[in-house]
Design a protein around this motif. Structure first.
Motif, PDB file in Angstrom:
ATOM      1  N   SER A 187       0.774  -1.166   0.241  1.00 19.76           N
ATOM      2  CA  SER A 187      -0.115  -0.004   0.035  1.00 19.76           C
ATOM      3  C   SER A 187       0.651   1.202   0.036  1.00 19.76           C
ATOM      4  O   SER A 187       0.332   2.477   0.261  1.00 19.76           O
ATOM      5  CB  SER A 187      -1.148   0.136   1.097  1.00 19.76           C
ATOM      6  N   ASP A 189       2.469   2.974  -2.555  1.00 20.51           N
ATOM      7  CA  ASP A 189       1.604   4.069  -3.194  1.00 20.51           C
ATOM      8  C   ASP A 189       0.474   4.638  -2.942  1.00 20.51           C
ATOM      9  O   ASP A 189       0.405   5.999  -3.101  1.00 20.51           O
ATOM     10  CB  ASP A 189       1.426   3.421  -4.867  1.00 20.51           C
ATOM     11  N   GLN A 190      -0.332   4.006  -2.361  1.00 22.65           N
ATOM     12  CA  GLN A 190      -1.718   4.638  -1.935  1.00 22.65           C
ATOM     13  C   GLN A 190      -1.307   5.577  -0.616  1.00 22.65           C
ATOM     14  O   GLN A 190      -1.960   6.600  -0.600  1.00 22.65           O
ATOM     15  CB  GLN A 190      -2.566   3.835  -1.181  1.00 22.65           C
ATOM     16  N   LYS A 192       1.626   7.082  -0.261  1.00 23.28           N
ATOM     17  CA  LYS A 192       2.193   8.359  -1.007  1.00 23.28           C
ATOM     18  C   LYS A 192       1.240   9.275  -1.271  1.00 23.28           C
ATOM     19  O   LYS A 192       1.110  10.575  -1.019  1.00 23.28           O
ATOM     20  CB  LYS A 192       3.047   7.959  -1.894  1.00 23.28           C
ATOM     21  N   TRP A 193       0.233   8.689  -2.054  1.00 24.08           N
ATOM     22  CA  TRP A 193      -0.968   9.373  -2.609  1.00 24.08           C
ATOM     23  C   TRP A 193      -1.651  10.411  -1.339  1.00 24.08           C
ATOM     24  O   TRP A 193      -1.899  11.564  -1.494  1.00 24.08           O
ATOM     25  CB  TRP A 193      -1.922   8.712  -3.413  1.00 24.08           C
ATOM     26  N   MET A 194      -1.891   9.745  -0.430  1.00 22.66           N
ATOM     27  CA  MET A 194      -2.663  10.281   0.911  1.00 22.66           C
ATOM     28  C   MET A 194      -1.723  11.118   1.320  1.00 22.66           C
ATOM     29  O   MET A 194      -2.502  12.343   1.643  1.00 22.66           O
ATOM     30  CB  MET A 194      -3.248   9.094   1.584  1.00 22.66           C
ATOM     31  N   SER A 196       0.566  13.171   0.107  1.00 24.09           N
ATOM     32  CA  SER A 196       0.641  14.304  -0.786  1.00 24.09           C
ATOM     33  C   SER A 196      -0.741  15.175  -0.642  1.00 24.09           C
ATOM     34  O   SER A 196      -0.832  16.255  -0.616  1.00 24.09           O
ATOM     35  CB  SER A 196       0.678  14.074  -2.149  1.00 24.09           C
ATOM     36  N   ALA A 197      -1.855  14.242  -0.724  1.00 23.70           N
ATOM     37  CA  ALA A 197      -2.881  15.191  -0.743  1.00 23.70           C
ATOM     38  C   ALA A 197      -3.280  15.643   0.855  1.00 23.70           C
ATOM     39  O   ALA A 197      -3.718  16.867   0.891  1.00 23.70           O
ATOM     40  CB  ALA A 197      -4.228  13.979  -0.966  1.00 23.70           C
TER      41      ALA A 197
END
Ligand SMILES: Nc1ncnc2c1ncn2[C@@H]1O[C@H](COP(=O)(O)OP(=O)(O)OP(=O)(O)O)[C@@H](O)[C@H]1O
Length: 743
Positions: A187, A189-190, A192-194, A196-197
């Motif tokens: 998880s 990548d997820q 990282k995305w969270m 950054s958001a």
């Protein structure tokens, strides 16, 4: 409708019913005050009723209703069944507005009576509360109307507030998601995305907070500034009688404290209130979305907080008003004693004053302590309840996670929202306390802003705008008037002391260009003549004429421009001597005119000796100058306006005989040259002797009038007695009597 009006209506109702009663029996009977039974609601004494004028049956009868000396109302039952109701224009005015109720028709009277009693019922139900609210608390609507001019900026700030609240609302949900994501395999990548958001969300939140704080603080300061300007302007417009009944410390407190409490509420507290409401309602929405059953456990503390919050709010509300009053009383003591520090020091009163102030501030502290203890209990109780409900959430939520009905992340989000809701609710209750405080402060501010000054002695908006130098008399040919002054049967008492009549039919006349001297025992009303002529107060009865015109018909600025006065208690303002002399003379006054006035007043010589000459600073109230120097500057200040009437109220009492004589000579020259009418209020033989005419006041009237030599020649005249006393020969009393030990 104020209380006095209501009382008047009660009284009128009684009067009318009596009229009806007597009409039924075909006779006109003058009801006695006792028969009217005014004491049923408001005692005769509190209304200040005077007895009806003694009128035989069949003639008119007059009733006078007064409430504490204010808002006098006269009701006259005329012979022809007309009731004339006259109300004073304002407390001190001798002018009335009048209404006639007239009819021979019985049903008309019955209708009037019914309407009056309906009115009375309605007014006793609604107006009492209205009045209480007006006196102690202002409505939310009225309070928030103060922020209306800032509505655009405020909306922008609130928008920024909503954005920052939005970012904090999303945060718990995002944390829950992250908790769930990190339990999943692969998880990263997820995650990282969270992350950054979330970082983006934080930046948006930070920008919104910056905008909100900067805007809110500026708006708050602007509201406070505008309020202070308006309150001060309104104070400047009020008549002198308004200030007689109030303390300056209390008014200064309204200007500083009350305005800042109100501006804070309209900005910071409003923003906090909105944030708390959104956090609470939004948070509850998220709680229900995450788990409706768990929401019940989480919110179990709200009913408790609501009830306790209500009790706490009303307790704090009553205390905070008392606290504001106590603080105002302490400010009053401090400002008065600091400004009179010389007197305090001379009488070694430092420790008395320190303990007096300590007492006042201690009173305020005791009240503040009560508020703090109440707040402590409320916050502590709320904290305990919040923690207990969080425990309940974790307990029941933990079971739900174990049963697989909820994920760990969802429970984490739920717990965070529950905490947010808890903070939101307690902050709302706290905000309610602040709001009620602001309602109290707002009421005190509106009491000044809404107050209409007396139309005759106060200053209207247009008169204030049209400054002293553009006011015209309203009567074209008055500009060329001859400076005759007439006091015609003047009756006067100070509105703050209605039981003490200063004048009881005062009449005298001053011819153009004349030098009139007024004398009499201390307290007989000499200085009051200056106040009445300048329309600082107006007589309750009688008239004052200037150049043949009733002064009430003249423009107030124009009237005051005609008069140059040196009052008994000279007050200079902090600033240079130049500024003080030109005060009130307009911007266009030239340096030559200032020098001329200073020379006539015998001030030029000593001013030039000072290190900075005319630029010398006089200090607060001019206290860095001697009494005699202050008097000379005040005289120059009066002369520089080129008045048509000069009034000197013991204006040279602090000067030595030689200086006084030379100033008198210069003023006399000016009087003759400019045909200036001069009134001197004096006790000194030298001043009285130089006058054209002397009047002696005694018991509210002119007791003696004539040329000085004629009056002094009469051995039994009051003037000759006064002169003997002033020279120390008139008191045939023993030493014990002089020391107050006489029998
Ligand atoms: N602002 C006020 N409010 C209520 N009463 C006042 C006020 N100013 C003066 N008085 C009262 O009115 C009366 C007349 O006062 P005034 O100052 O005119 O007397 P005076 O003859 O000038 O006295 P003095 O010679 O001592 O200066 C006094 O009894 C005084 O106590």
């Amino acid at each position: 409708m104020n209380a006095c009006c209501k009382q008047t209506y009660y009284s009128l109702t009684k009067l009318l019913s009596h009229v009806l009663e007597s009409q039924k029996h075909q006779r006109f009977q003058v009801p006695s005050i006792r028969k009217l039974n005014l004491s049923s609601r408001t005692s005769c004494h509190s209304l200040g009723c005077t007895s009806p004028t003694n009128t035989p049956t069949g003639s008119s009868s007059q009733y006078r209703f007064v409430k504490s000396g204010n808002n006098e109302c006269l009701a006259t039952i005329e012979k022809n069944w007309t009731i004339v109701v006259k109300r004073r224009l304002c407390a001190e005015s001798s002018q009335y507005t009048s209404t006639k109720i007239s009819s021979q028709n019985l049903s008309f009277w019955q209708r009037v009576l019914k309407r009056l009693s309906n009115f009375r019922r309605a007014s006793s139900k609604t107006n009492v509360t209205e009045q209480t609210v007006q006196e102690e608390f202002v409505s939310w609507r009225k309070l928030f109307s103060l922020a209306k001019p800032e509505s655009k900026m405020l909306s922008l700030a609130l928008l920024a507030q909503m954005v920052s609240v939005g970012t904090t609302m999303i945060f718990p949900m995002a944390v829950g998601k992250i908790v769930d994501i990190i339990q999943l395999p692969n998880s990263v990548d997820q995650l990282k995305w969270m992350a950054s958001a979330l970082a983006g969300l934080f930046v948006v939140g930070a920008v919104a907070v910056t905008v909100r704080v900067a805007l809110m603080t500026t708006i708050g300061e602007r509201i406070a500034r505008d309020l202070r300007k308006q309150v001060f302007k309104s104070l400047m417009k009020q008549e002198l009688a308004f200030f007689d009944g109030r303390q300056s410390g209390e008014l200064v407190n309204r200007l500083s404290n009350d305005t800042s409490v109100v501006s804070k509420t309209l900005t910071e507290n409003l923003a906090r209130g909105i944030r708390s409401s959104v956090t609470t309602t939004g948070g509850i929405g998220f709680l229900i979305y995450l788990s409706p059953t768990l929401t019940v456990a989480a919110l179990s503390f709200i009913p408790f907080l609501t009830i306790v919050g209500g009790v706490y709010g009303s307790y704090v509300r009553s205390l905070s008003k008392k606290l504001q009053d106590a603080l105002a009383a302490a400010t009053q003591v401090a400002s008065e004693r600091i400004s009179a520090i010389r007197t305090v020091r001379l009488f070694a009163g430092e420790s008395i004053e320190a303990s007096r102030y300590t007492q006042r501030i201690e009173d305020a502290f005791q009240l503040a302590k009560k508020v703090a203890i109440a707040e402590g209990f409320y916050m502590g109780g709320g904290f305990f309840m919040g923690q207990a409900s969080l425990l309940a959430v974790l307990w029941f939520g933990g079971h739900q996670v174990l049963q697989g009905a909820m994920t760990v992340g969802q429970l984490a989000s739920f717990a965070m929202y529950a905490v947010n809701v808890g903070f939101g609710v307690s902050s709302l209750a706290n905000g309610y306390g602040q709001l009620t405080r602001a309602q109290g402060a707002g009421a005190r501010i509106f009491a000044i802003l809404d107050r209409k000054p007396c139309p005759l002695t106060g200053i209207t908006e247009s008169e204030m705008e049209s400054s002293l130098y553009s006011g015209s008399s309203h009567i074209p040919h008055v500009e060329n008037y001859r400076t005759s002054i007439i006091f015609d049967q003047v009756h006067f008492y100070y509105p703050s002391r209605p039981q003490h009549s200063v004048f009881k039919g005062l009449s005298f006349q001053v011819e153009p260009g004349e030098l009139l001297a007024i004398t009499g025992m201390s307290g007989c009303g000499k200085s009051t003549i200056l106040s009445l002529l300048s329309r600082l107060y107006i007589p309750q009865e009688g008239h004052i004429y200037l150049g043949g015109y009733d002064i009430n018909s003249l423009d107030i600025n124009w009237l005051r421009r005609q008069i140059g006065a040196v009052p008994q208690d000279v007050v200079l303002f902090d600033g240079s001597i130049l500024e003080n002399i030109s005060y009130g003379a307009g911007k266009d006054v030239s340096m030559d005119e200032i020098l001329r006035a200073a020379t006539v007043a015998g001030a030029d010589y000593f001013i030039r000796q000072l290190p900075y000459g005319y630029e010398t600073q006089v200090g607060e109230r001019g206290l860095s100058l001697s009494g005699g120097q202050r008097q000379r500057i005040a005289l120059a200040r009066a002369i520089v306006r080129r008045p048509r009437i000069l009034i000197l109220d013991e204006a040279t009492s602090a000067l030595d005989v030689e200086s006084e004589a030379s100033i008198s000579e210069a003023v006399d020259l000016l009087r003759r040259k400019e045909d200036m009418c001069t009134i001197v209020i004096a006790h000194r033989l030298s001043t009285l002797r130089d006058s054209n005419h002397v009047i002696v006041l005694n018991k509210g009237v002119v007791a003696e009038s004539g040329k000085f030599d004629e009056l002094i020649a009469k051995p039994k005249s009051i003037l000759s007695r006064l002169m003997l006393i002033s020279e120390g020969h008139g008191m045939e009393v023993t030493d014990d009597e002089k020391l107050g030990r006489g029998t």
